[in-house]
Design a protein around this motif. Structure first.
Motif, PDB file in Angstrom:
ATOM      1  N   PRO A  41       0.798  -1.233   0.000  1.00 31.22           N
ATOM      2  CA  PRO A  41       0.000   0.000   0.000  1.00 31.22           C
ATOM      3  C   PRO A  41       0.831   1.284   0.000  1.00 31.22           C
ATOM      4  CG  PRO A  41       0.033  -0.946   2.183  1.00 31.22           C
ATOM      5  CD  PRO A  41       0.849  -1.864   1.317  1.00 31.22           C
ATOM      6  N   SER A  42       0.539   2.166  -0.948  1.00 36.40           N
ATOM      7  CA  SER A  42       1.220   3.465  -0.972  1.00 36.40           C
ATOM      8  C   SER A  42       0.842   4.283   0.252  1.00 36.40           C
ATOM      9  CB  SER A  42       0.841   4.235  -2.244  1.00 36.40           C
ATOM     10  OG  SER A  42      -0.548   4.528  -2.268  1.00 36.40           O
ATOM     11  N   GLU A  43      -0.328   3.977   0.834  1.00 36.52           N
ATOM     12  CA  GLU A  43      -0.781   4.705   2.019  1.00 36.52           C
ATOM     13  C   GLU A  43       0.124   4.462   3.228  1.00 36.52           C
ATOM     14  OE1 GLU A  43      -2.503   2.701   0.168  1.00 36.52           O
ATOM     15  OE2 GLU A  43      -4.350   3.644  -0.530  1.00 36.52           O
ATOM     16  N   ILE A  44       0.957   3.436   3.160  1.00 39.72           N
ATOM     17  CA  ILE A  44       1.955   3.200   4.203  1.00 39.72           C
ATOM     18  C   ILE A  44       3.323   3.707   3.760  1.00 39.72           C
ATOM     19  CG2 ILE A  44       3.242   1.407   5.450  1.00 39.72           C
ATOM     20  CD1 ILE A  44       0.742  -0.260   5.519  1.00 39.72           C
ATOM     21  N   ILE A  45       3.695   3.384   2.525  1.00 34.87           N
ATOM     22  CA  ILE A  45       5.028   3.702   2.030  1.00 34.87           C
ATOM     23  C   ILE A  45       5.258   5.213   1.944  1.00 34.87           C
ATOM     24  CG2 ILE A  45       6.617   3.461   0.075  1.00 34.87           C
ATOM     25  CD1 ILE A  45       5.208   0.788  -0.537  1.00 34.87           C
ATOM     26  N   MET A 125      -5.500   8.705  -7.986  1.00 31.16           N
ATOM     27  CA  MET A 125      -5.771   9.123  -6.611  1.00 31.16           C
ATOM     28  C   MET A 125      -6.837   8.263  -5.944  1.00 31.16           C
ATOM     29  SD  MET A 125      -5.562  13.267  -7.136  1.00 31.16           S
ATOM     30  CE  MET A 125      -5.942  13.372  -8.895  1.00 31.16           C
ATOM     31  N   ILE A 126      -7.112   7.082  -6.530  1.00 33.76           N
ATOM     32  CA  ILE A 126      -8.113   6.175  -5.970  1.00 33.76           C
ATOM     33  C   ILE A 126      -7.452   4.826  -5.696  1.00 33.76           C
ATOM     34  CG2 ILE A 126     -10.329   5.026  -6.332  1.00 33.76           C
ATOM     35  CD1 ILE A 126     -11.078   7.256  -8.238  1.00 33.76           C
ATOM     36  N   PRO A 127      -7.518   4.349  -4.447  1.00 36.77           N
ATOM     37  CA  PRO A 127      -6.921   3.042  -4.138  1.00 36.77           C
ATOM     38  C   PRO A 127      -7.425   1.962  -5.091  1.00 36.77           C
ATOM     39  CG  PRO A 127      -7.621   4.147  -2.127  1.00 36.77           C
ATOM     40  CD  PRO A 127      -8.145   4.983  -3.267  1.00 36.77           C
ATOM     41  N   ILE A 128      -6.596   1.001  -5.371  1.00 36.80           N
ATOM     42  CA  ILE A 128      -6.869  -0.130  -6.266  1.00 36.80           C
ATOM     43  C   ILE A 128      -6.807   0.313  -7.719  1.00 36.80           C
ATOM     44  CG2 ILE A 128      -8.469  -1.958  -6.951  1.00 36.80           C
ATOM     45  CD1 ILE A 128      -9.616  -1.851  -4.116  1.00 36.80           C
ATOM     46  N   PHE A 129      -7.618   1.334  -8.081  1.00 41.40           N
ATOM     47  CA  PHE A 129      -7.648   1.802  -9.464  1.00 41.40           C
ATOM     48  C   PHE A 129      -6.350   2.500  -9.857  1.00 41.40           C
ATOM     49  CE2 PHE A 129     -12.106   1.472  -8.289  1.00 41.40           C
ATOM     50  CZ  PHE A 129     -12.612   0.755  -9.369  1.00 41.40           C
ATOM     51  N   ARG A 130      -5.558   2.921  -8.857  1.00 48.99           N
ATOM     52  CA  ARG A 130      -4.283   3.578  -9.143  1.00 48.99           C
ATOM     53  C   ARG A 130      -3.431   2.745 -10.088  1.00 48.99           C
ATOM     54  NH1 ARG A 130      -1.319   6.677  -6.385  1.00 48.99           N
ATOM     55  NH2 ARG A 130       0.285   5.120  -6.004  1.00 48.99           N
ATOM     56  N   SER A 131      -3.406   1.457  -9.851  1.00 49.80           N
ATOM     57  CA  SER A 131      -2.615   0.561 -10.698  1.00 49.80           C
ATOM     58  C   SER A 131      -3.406   0.086 -11.904  1.00 49.80           C
ATOM     59  CB  SER A 131      -2.140  -0.650  -9.885  1.00 49.80           C
ATOM     60  OG  SER A 131      -1.332  -0.247  -8.808  1.00 49.80           O
ATOM     61  N   THR A 151      -0.453  10.749 -15.751  1.00 50.60           N
ATOM     62  CA  THR A 151       0.007   9.923 -14.631  1.00 50.60           C
ATOM     63  C   THR A 151       0.933  10.721 -13.724  1.00 50.60           C
ATOM     64  OG1 THR A 151      -0.152   7.893 -15.952  1.00 50.60           O
ATOM     65  CG2 THR A 151       1.263   7.823 -14.012  1.00 50.60           C
ATOM     66  N   LEU A 152       1.814  11.502 -14.327  1.00 46.71           N
ATOM     67  CA  LEU A 152       2.740  12.336 -13.565  1.00 46.71           C
ATOM     68  C   LEU A 152       1.980  13.335 -12.700  1.00 46.71           C
ATOM     69  CD1 LEU A 152       5.657  13.356 -13.028  1.00 46.71           C
ATOM     70  CD2 LEU A 152       5.388  14.848 -15.009  1.00 46.71           C
ATOM     71  N   ALA A 153       0.981  13.997 -13.288  1.00 47.51           N
ATOM     72  CA  ALA A 153       0.220  15.010 -12.552  1.00 47.51           C
ATOM     73  C   ALA A 153      -0.588  14.384 -11.417  1.00 47.51           C
ATOM     74  CB  ALA A 153      -0.710  15.759 -13.511  1.00 47.51           C
ATOM     75  N   GLY A 154      -1.328  13.322 -11.721  1.00 48.04           N
ATOM     76  CA  GLY A 154      -2.140  12.675 -10.694  1.00 48.04           C
ATOM     77  C   GLY A 154      -1.298  12.077  -9.588  1.00 48.04           C
ATOM     78  N   SER A 155      -0.192  11.442  -9.957  1.00 47.82           N
ATOM     79  CA  SER A 155       0.692  10.830  -8.968  1.00 47.82           C
ATOM     80  C   SER A 155       1.362  11.882  -8.091  1.00 47.82           C
ATOM     81  CB  SER A 155       1.762   9.985  -9.670  1.00 47.82           C
ATOM     82  OG  SER A 155       1.178   8.938 -10.409  1.00 47.82           O
ATOM     83  N   ALA A 156       1.748  12.993  -8.695  1.00 42.12           N
ATOM     84  CA  ALA A 156       2.409  14.059  -7.932  1.00 42.12           C
ATOM     85  C   ALA A 156       1.484  14.595  -6.841  1.00 42.12           C
ATOM     86  CB  ALA A 156       2.841  15.187  -8.866  1.00 42.12           C
ATOM     87  N   GLN A 184     -10.169   3.237   1.489  1.00 44.84           N
ATOM     88  CA  GLN A 184      -9.995   2.060   0.633  1.00 44.84           C
ATOM     89  C   GLN A 184     -11.130   1.059   0.838  1.00 44.84           C
ATOM     90  OE1 GLN A 184      -6.043   0.445   0.200  1.00 44.84           O
ATOM     91  NE2 GLN A 184      -6.796  -1.636   0.307  1.00 44.84           N
ATOM     92  N   LYS A 185     -11.540   0.867   2.075  1.00 46.84           N
ATOM     93  CA  LYS A 185     -12.646  -0.059   2.350  1.00 46.84           C
ATOM     94  C   LYS A 185     -13.941   0.428   1.708  1.00 46.84           C
ATOM     95  CE  LYS A 185     -10.680  -1.822   6.658  1.00 46.84           C
ATOM     96  NZ  LYS A 185     -10.734  -1.806   8.131  1.00 46.84           N
TER      97      LYS A 185
END
Length: 218
Positions: A41-45, A125-131, A151-156, A184-185
Protein backbone atom coordinates in the motif's frame (compact mmCIF):
# COMPACT_ATOMS: atom_id res chain seq x y z
CA UNK A 1 -0.81 -8.40 17.85
CA UNK A 2 -3.28 -9.26 15.06
CA UNK A 3 -2.29 -10.29 11.53
CA UNK A 4 -3.13 -6.87 10.06
CA UNK A 5 -0.82 -5.07 12.48
CA UNK A 6 1.93 -7.59 11.84
CA UNK A 7 1.63 -7.10 8.08
CA UNK A 8 1.71 -3.32 8.50
CA UNK A 9 4.84 -3.54 10.65
CA UNK A 10 6.51 -5.90 8.16
CA UNK A 11 5.78 -3.59 5.22
CA UNK A 12 6.90 -0.56 7.22
CA UNK A 13 10.15 -2.24 8.21
CA UNK A 14 10.80 -3.31 4.62
CA UNK A 15 10.11 0.19 3.27
CA UNK A 16 12.30 1.90 5.86
CA UNK A 17 15.13 -0.57 5.22
CA UNK A 18 14.87 0.05 1.47
CA UNK A 19 14.96 3.83 1.91
CA UNK A 20 17.81 3.76 4.42
CA UNK A 21 19.84 1.52 2.11
CA UNK A 22 19.10 3.15 -1.25
CA UNK A 23 18.00 6.64 -0.23
CA UNK A 24 15.50 8.45 -2.46
CA UNK A 25 15.88 5.78 -5.13
CA UNK A 26 14.67 3.23 -2.57
CA UNK A 27 11.51 5.27 -1.98
CA UNK A 28 10.92 5.41 -5.73
CA UNK A 29 11.55 1.69 -6.10
CA UNK A 30 9.06 0.91 -3.32
CA UNK A 31 6.36 2.96 -5.04
CA UNK A 32 7.11 1.42 -8.44
CA UNK A 33 6.65 -2.02 -6.87
CA UNK A 34 3.44 -0.81 -5.21
CA UNK A 35 2.05 -0.05 -8.66
CA UNK A 36 2.82 -3.58 -9.84
CA UNK A 37 1.76 -5.29 -6.60
CA UNK A 38 -1.22 -3.38 -5.11
CA UNK A 39 -1.04 -5.34 -1.80
CA UNK A 40 1.97 -3.08 -1.11
CA UNK A 41 0.00 0.00 0.00
CA UNK A 42 1.22 3.46 -0.97
CA UNK A 43 -0.78 4.70 2.02
CA UNK A 44 1.95 3.20 4.20
CA UNK A 45 5.03 3.70 2.03
CA UNK A 46 4.46 7.39 1.23
CA UNK A 47 3.89 8.63 4.82
CA UNK A 48 6.89 6.56 5.89
CA UNK A 49 8.96 8.29 3.22
CA UNK A 50 7.80 11.62 4.61
CA UNK A 51 8.65 10.52 8.15
CA UNK A 52 12.11 9.43 6.99
CA UNK A 53 12.59 12.87 5.43
CA UNK A 54 11.48 14.54 8.68
CA UNK A 55 14.24 12.65 10.53
CA UNK A 56 16.75 14.10 8.10
CA UNK A 57 17.69 10.80 6.50
CA UNK A 58 16.31 12.01 3.16
CA UNK A 59 15.50 15.38 1.66
CA UNK A 60 11.79 16.19 1.33
CA UNK A 61 12.11 17.35 -2.28
CA UNK A 62 14.20 14.26 -3.04
CA UNK A 63 11.44 12.02 -1.67
CA UNK A 64 8.72 13.80 -3.64
CA UNK A 65 10.68 13.53 -6.88
CA UNK A 66 11.70 9.90 -6.50
CA UNK A 67 8.28 8.65 -5.38
CA UNK A 68 6.62 10.40 -8.32
CA UNK A 69 9.20 8.95 -10.71
CA UNK A 70 8.50 5.52 -9.19
CA UNK A 71 4.76 5.98 -9.74
CA UNK A 72 5.27 6.88 -13.39
CA UNK A 73 7.68 3.99 -14.02
CA UNK A 74 5.30 1.47 -12.43
CA UNK A 75 2.37 2.85 -14.41
CA UNK A 76 4.33 2.68 -17.67
CA UNK A 77 5.14 -0.98 -17.04
CA UNK A 78 1.44 -1.74 -16.59
CA UNK A 79 0.64 0.34 -19.67
CA UNK A 80 3.08 -1.89 -21.55
CA UNK A 81 1.26 -4.99 -20.30
CA UNK A 82 -2.01 -3.53 -21.54
CA UNK A 83 -0.48 -2.67 -24.92
CA UNK A 84 0.88 -6.21 -25.20
CA UNK A 85 -2.52 -7.65 -24.31
CA UNK A 86 -4.16 -5.53 -27.01
CA UNK A 87 -7.73 -5.35 -28.24
CA UNK A 88 -7.67 -8.71 -30.03
CA UNK A 89 -6.66 -10.66 -26.92
CA UNK A 90 -9.08 -8.62 -24.80
CA UNK A 91 -12.00 -9.57 -27.06
CA UNK A 92 -10.88 -13.20 -27.15
CA UNK A 93 -10.81 -13.31 -23.35
CA UNK A 94 -14.20 -11.56 -23.10
CA UNK A 95 -15.80 -14.13 -25.39
CA UNK A 96 -14.72 -16.92 -23.05
CA UNK A 97 -15.92 -15.30 -19.84
CA UNK A 98 -19.37 -16.13 -18.48
CA UNK A 99 -21.87 -13.26 -18.28
CA UNK A 100 -19.62 -11.03 -20.44
CA UNK A 101 -20.79 -9.88 -23.84
CA UNK A 102 -18.72 -8.37 -26.63
CA UNK A 103 -21.10 -5.42 -26.43
CA UNK A 104 -19.91 -4.79 -22.86
CA UNK A 105 -16.33 -4.50 -24.07
CA UNK A 106 -17.37 -2.22 -26.91
CA UNK A 107 -19.24 0.07 -24.52
CA UNK A 108 -16.23 0.12 -22.18
CA UNK A 109 -13.97 1.06 -25.07
CA UNK A 110 -16.33 3.84 -26.13
CA UNK A 111 -16.45 5.14 -22.55
CA UNK A 112 -12.66 5.08 -22.21
CA UNK A 113 -12.24 6.84 -25.54
CA UNK A 114 -14.45 9.65 -24.24
CA UNK A 115 -13.34 9.83 -20.61
CA UNK A 116 -9.93 8.12 -20.63
CA UNK A 117 -7.91 11.22 -19.77
CA UNK A 118 -10.00 11.97 -16.69
CA UNK A 119 -9.98 8.29 -15.71
CA UNK A 120 -6.17 8.14 -15.80
CA UNK A 121 -5.70 11.43 -13.94
CA UNK A 122 -8.24 10.89 -11.15
CA UNK A 123 -7.63 7.13 -11.10
CA UNK A 124 -4.12 7.82 -9.79
CA UNK A 125 -5.77 9.12 -6.61
CA UNK A 126 -8.11 6.18 -5.97
CA UNK A 127 -6.92 3.04 -4.14
CA UNK A 128 -6.87 -0.13 -6.27
CA UNK A 129 -7.65 1.80 -9.46
CA UNK A 130 -4.28 3.58 -9.14
CA UNK A 131 -2.62 0.56 -10.70
CA UNK A 132 -5.43 -0.97 -12.71
CA UNK A 133 -6.23 2.15 -14.77
CA UNK A 134 -2.90 1.86 -16.60
CA UNK A 135 -3.87 -1.45 -18.22
CA UNK A 136 -6.93 -0.25 -20.19
CA UNK A 137 -4.92 2.82 -21.17
CA UNK A 138 -2.36 0.47 -22.71
CA UNK A 139 -5.00 -1.71 -24.36
CA UNK A 140 -6.59 1.35 -25.97
CA UNK A 141 -3.14 2.70 -26.87
CA UNK A 142 -3.72 6.10 -25.31
CA UNK A 143 -0.97 8.38 -26.68
CA UNK A 144 2.04 7.63 -24.53
CA UNK A 145 2.96 11.27 -23.90
CA UNK A 146 -0.57 12.10 -22.75
CA UNK A 147 -0.69 9.03 -20.52
CA UNK A 148 2.69 9.87 -18.98
CA UNK A 149 1.79 13.51 -18.28
CA UNK A 150 -1.61 12.62 -16.78
CA UNK A 151 0.01 9.92 -14.63
CA UNK A 152 2.74 12.34 -13.57
CA UNK A 153 0.22 15.01 -12.55
CA UNK A 154 -2.14 12.68 -10.69
CA UNK A 155 0.69 10.83 -8.97
CA UNK A 156 2.41 14.06 -7.93
CA UNK A 157 -0.77 15.25 -6.18
CA UNK A 158 -1.40 11.92 -4.42
CA UNK A 159 2.23 11.43 -3.41
CA UNK A 160 2.65 14.99 -2.16
CA UNK A 161 -0.40 14.74 0.12
CA UNK A 162 0.76 11.52 1.75
CA UNK A 163 4.46 12.37 1.93
CA UNK A 164 3.73 15.76 3.54
CA UNK A 165 1.31 14.11 5.97
CA UNK A 166 4.05 11.72 7.07
CA UNK A 167 6.57 14.58 7.21
CA UNK A 168 4.46 16.73 9.54
CA UNK A 169 2.98 13.91 11.62
CA UNK A 170 6.41 12.42 12.31
CA UNK A 171 6.23 9.34 14.52
CA UNK A 172 2.43 9.44 14.21
CA UNK A 173 2.61 8.80 10.44
CA UNK A 174 0.45 5.68 10.85
CA UNK A 175 -2.59 7.90 11.47
CA UNK A 176 -2.61 8.57 7.72
CA UNK A 177 -2.85 4.84 7.01
CA UNK A 178 -5.85 4.55 9.34
CA UNK A 179 -7.86 7.19 7.47
CA UNK A 180 -6.67 5.96 4.06
CA UNK A 181 -7.67 2.42 5.07
CA UNK A 182 -11.24 3.60 5.68
CA UNK A 183 -11.30 5.24 2.24
CA UNK A 184 -10.00 2.06 0.63
CA UNK A 185 -12.65 -0.06 2.35
CA UNK A 186 -15.35 2.30 1.07
CA UNK A 187 -14.00 1.98 -2.48
CA UNK A 188 -13.88 -1.83 -2.20
CA UNK A 189 -17.44 -1.92 -0.81
CA UNK A 190 -18.74 0.25 -3.67
CA UNK A 191 -17.01 -1.97 -6.23
CA UNK A 192 -18.43 -5.15 -4.68
CA UNK A 193 -21.95 -3.74 -4.60
CA UNK A 194 -21.63 -2.59 -8.22
CA UNK A 195 -20.42 -6.03 -9.32
CA UNK A 196 -23.21 -7.83 -7.43
CA UNK A 197 -25.85 -5.56 -8.94
CA UNK A 198 -24.36 -6.00 -12.43
CA UNK A 199 -24.29 -9.82 -12.10
CA UNK A 200 -27.89 -9.86 -10.80
CA UNK A 201 -29.13 -7.73 -13.71
CA UNK A 202 -27.16 -9.76 -16.27
CA UNK A 203 -28.48 -13.11 -14.96
CA UNK A 204 -32.03 -11.78 -14.93
CA UNK A 205 -31.61 -10.55 -18.50
CA UNK A 206 -30.29 -13.94 -19.61
CA UNK A 207 -33.23 -15.75 -17.97
CA UNK A 208 -35.72 -13.45 -19.65
CA UNK A 209 -34.02 -14.01 -22.99
CA UNK A 210 -34.21 -17.80 -22.57
CA UNK A 211 -37.86 -17.59 -21.54
CA UNK A 212 -38.69 -15.42 -24.56
CA UNK A 213 -36.98 -17.92 -26.88
CA UNK A 214 -38.93 -20.84 -25.39
CA UNK A 215 -42.20 -18.99 -25.86
CA UNK A 216 -41.27 -18.17 -29.46
CA UNK A 217 -40.42 -21.82 -30.18
CA UNK A 218 -43.61 -23.12 -28.56
Amino acid sequence: MDAGAENLNAIAAWAVSLMETLGGFGAGLAIALENLFPPLPSEIILPLAGFTAAKGSLGLVEVLIWTTVGSVVGALLLYGIGAWLGRRRMYAIAERLPLIKVEDVERTEAWFEKHGSKAVFFGRMIPIFRSLISIPAGIERMPLLRFTLLTLAGSAIWNTIFVLAGFFLGANWHIVEDYAGVFQKIVIAVVIVAVVVWVFLRVRQMRRTRTARKVAID
